[in-house]
Design an enzyme around this catalytic site. Sequence first.
Site, PDB file in Angstrom:
ATOM      1  N   HIS A 104      -1.895   8.373   6.403  1.00 12.47           N
ATOM      2  CA  HIS A 104      -2.661   7.209   5.905  1.00 12.47           C
ATOM      3  C   HIS A 104      -3.834   6.504   6.508  1.00 12.47           C
ATOM      4  O   HIS A 104      -4.681   6.136   5.799  1.00 12.47           O
ATOM      5  CB  HIS A 104      -1.261   5.936   6.189  1.00 12.47           C
ATOM      6  CG  HIS A 104      -1.547   4.495   5.389  1.00 12.47           C
ATOM      7  ND1 HIS A 104      -1.561   4.519   3.954  1.00 12.47           N
ATOM      8  CD2 HIS A 104      -1.805   3.681   5.788  1.00 12.47           C
ATOM      9  CE1 HIS A 104      -1.757   3.290   3.821  1.00 12.47           C
ATOM     10  NE2 HIS A 104      -1.836   2.624   4.656  1.00 12.47           N
ATOM     11  N   CYS A 160       0.777  -1.251  -0.064  1.00  8.12           N
ATOM     12  CA  CYS A 160      -0.169  -0.043  -0.048  1.00  8.12           C
ATOM     13  C   CYS A 160       0.842   1.288   0.214  1.00  8.12           C
ATOM     14  O   CYS A 160       0.246   2.491   0.045  1.00  8.12           O
ATOM     15  CB  CYS A 160      -1.102  -0.094   1.209  1.00  8.12           C
ATOM     16  SG  CYS A 160      -2.089  -1.368   0.911  1.00  8.12           S
ATOM     17  N   HIS A 207      -9.822   2.580   0.846  1.00 10.55           N
ATOM     18  CA  HIS A 207      -8.292   2.187   0.810  1.00 10.55           C
ATOM     19  C   HIS A 207      -7.867   1.687  -0.366  1.00 10.55           C
ATOM     20  O   HIS A 207      -8.337   0.672  -0.783  1.00 10.55           O
ATOM     21  CB  HIS A 207      -7.866   1.303   1.934  1.00 10.55           C
ATOM     22  CG  HIS A 207      -6.265   1.368   2.103  1.00 10.55           C
ATOM     23  ND1 HIS A 207      -5.454   1.921   1.218  1.00 10.55           N
ATOM     24  CD2 HIS A 207      -5.722   0.263   2.977  1.00 10.55           C
ATOM     25  CE1 HIS A 207      -4.274   1.519   1.414  1.00 10.55           C
ATOM     26  NE2 HIS A 207      -4.205   0.440   2.608  1.00 10.55           N
ATOM     27  N   PHE A 247       1.929  -3.301   3.661  1.00 11.78           N
ATOM     28  CA  PHE A 247       2.174  -4.862   4.293  1.00 11.78           C
ATOM     29  C   PHE A 247       3.575  -5.158   4.128  1.00 11.78           C
ATOM     30  O   PHE A 247       4.390  -4.734   2.829  1.00 11.78           O
ATOM     31  CB  PHE A 247       1.430  -6.053   3.765  1.00 11.78           C
ATOM     32  CG  PHE A 247       0.070  -6.024   4.508  1.00 11.78           C
ATOM     33  CD1 PHE A 247      -0.330  -5.280   5.316  1.00 11.78           C
ATOM     34  CD2 PHE A 247      -0.874  -7.187   4.138  1.00 11.78           C
ATOM     35  CE1 PHE A 247      -1.492  -5.368   5.836  1.00 11.78           C
ATOM     36  CE2 PHE A 247      -2.163  -7.184   4.519  1.00 11.78           C
ATOM     37  CZ  PHE A 247      -2.387  -6.173   5.402  1.00 11.78           C
ATOM     38  N   GLU A 259       0.366   5.122  13.429  1.00 13.09           N
ATOM     39  CA  GLU A 259       0.577   6.566  12.644  1.00 13.09           C
ATOM     40  C   GLU A 259       0.546   7.795  13.714  1.00 13.09           C
ATOM     41  O   GLU A 259       1.438   8.747  13.513  1.00 13.09           O
ATOM     42  CB  GLU A 259      -0.252   6.653  11.561  1.00 13.09           C
ATOM     43  CG  GLU A 259       0.322   7.906  10.677  1.00 13.09           C
ATOM     44  CD  GLU A 259      -0.445   7.863   9.413  1.00 13.09           C
ATOM     45  OE1 GLU A 259      -0.067   8.861   8.224  1.00 13.09           O
ATOM     46  OE2 GLU A 259      -1.686   7.321   9.217  1.00 13.09           O
ATOM     47  N   LYS A 311      -9.240   8.775   3.566  1.00 11.59           N
ATOM     48  CA  LYS A 311      -9.653   7.514   3.369  1.00 11.59           C
ATOM     49  C   LYS A 311     -11.184   7.239   3.907  1.00 11.59           C
ATOM     50  O   LYS A 311     -11.794   6.058   3.415  1.00 11.59           O
ATOM     51  CB  LYS A 311      -8.767   6.526   3.825  1.00 11.59           C
ATOM     52  CG  LYS A 311      -7.548   5.941   2.957  1.00 11.59           C
ATOM     53  CD  LYS A 311      -6.597   4.928   3.534  1.00 11.59           C
ATOM     54  CE  LYS A 311      -5.268   4.806   2.807  1.00 11.59           C
ATOM     55  NZ  LYS A 311      -4.320   5.978   2.919  1.00 11.59           N
TER      56      LYS A 311
END
Length: 414
Positions: A304, A164, A341, A402, A315, A336
């Site tokens: 994010h 991502c 996402h 990931f 975060e 998002k």
Amino acid sequence: MLKRVVVTGIGALTPLGNNVKTFWDNAVKGVSGAGKVTRFDASLFRSQVACELKDYNVTDFLDRNDIKKTDAYTQYAMIASDEAIKDSGFNIAAMDPFDVGVIWGSAQGGMETYETQVREYALGDGHPRFNPYLIPKFLINMASGLISLRHGYMGINYAPVSACATSNTAIMDAFNYIRLDKAKIIVTGGSEAPISPASFGGFSSMKAMSHRNDDPQTASRPFDVDRDGFVMGEGAGALVLEEYEHAVKRGATIYAEVCGAAMTADAYHMTSTHPEGKGATKAMQLALNEAGITTGQLDYLNMHATSTPVGDLSEINAVLNLTGGEKNTIQISGTKSMTGHLLGAAGAIEGILSILAIRNGIIPPTINTQSLDPAIHDSMNIILGEAVAHDVKYAMSNTFGFGGHNGTVVFGRV
């Protein structure tokens, strides 16, 4: 001497709109792109919510020959890049084609094509009746290859993959190649078409996605105490990056400058971000250092913020590490909450929102957050509910993937 790099074209295909104008207008209005999955029957899945494209028909953009040969993720890439290239207005016929490249990413590539073909083979009579376009349709590099083929760009061409964080990786690579004078223009960004049973089901089984199935429009709720996972989205974002002097000489419209970018690794867990945000903190600090600015000069941070219980706080901790937990003027939003996402395309569309925040002096909001997680520090200036007018000179966009990939880009006003 390193060259300056600017953005001279943008293109978007998102759950909030099939072009940049519609996307931006709906983001500023705080529109949710979420709803029940319609792409397939998700009634037996734990999660049944997604941010799908709206009023979208691929034949409005591409001819049938292109459609037949490509997966949806490549189609999205061609559509968004077509808009960005047209917006930029550069004339390839007047250039050396080796000066123009494409760096385009995707986390999953043609997952839907691969899944469909394997399922048909498994359920068939045993004869291998595979589509002759199967391999090129699912390869992750095919979007970058076909964008160059479509427009005659013969320069640098490849596809980075960092889950991502992919499209921020692509933007950073394009930035570096241009400032090292290895290209004059690079079309960059990312696309994703992940709303298929295998991809959707895999994330759902991980319990990574929201299962607020009775109220899908509010399912993505970053920073909320009751957040329960991300909402999958689809689409693409494209940016035309160009060497500054080249852009000025041809009289291009300059949206913003790419001022800094950085990547780090968490080296912590296969799918979870570092709880203290160590890798993310370092990526943000390196990007700010490269941009030559301090946290006190950073006006906007597009986080994010996927709406997962662990990821959002990780975060938040990274930002607190960056600012020392001191009260600051950085305005923050998690867009998002509206788009969902888009996995490998997330950084590209969020980069566009960051650029337009600079250009238009408006910061899109975080929607659906009804009760802030009490773990969130009171030094965080999170924009909730409605967009705010704000003078934005510098904006930062974060992406994490990931494998522990952290990617940050800083944009600035020219």
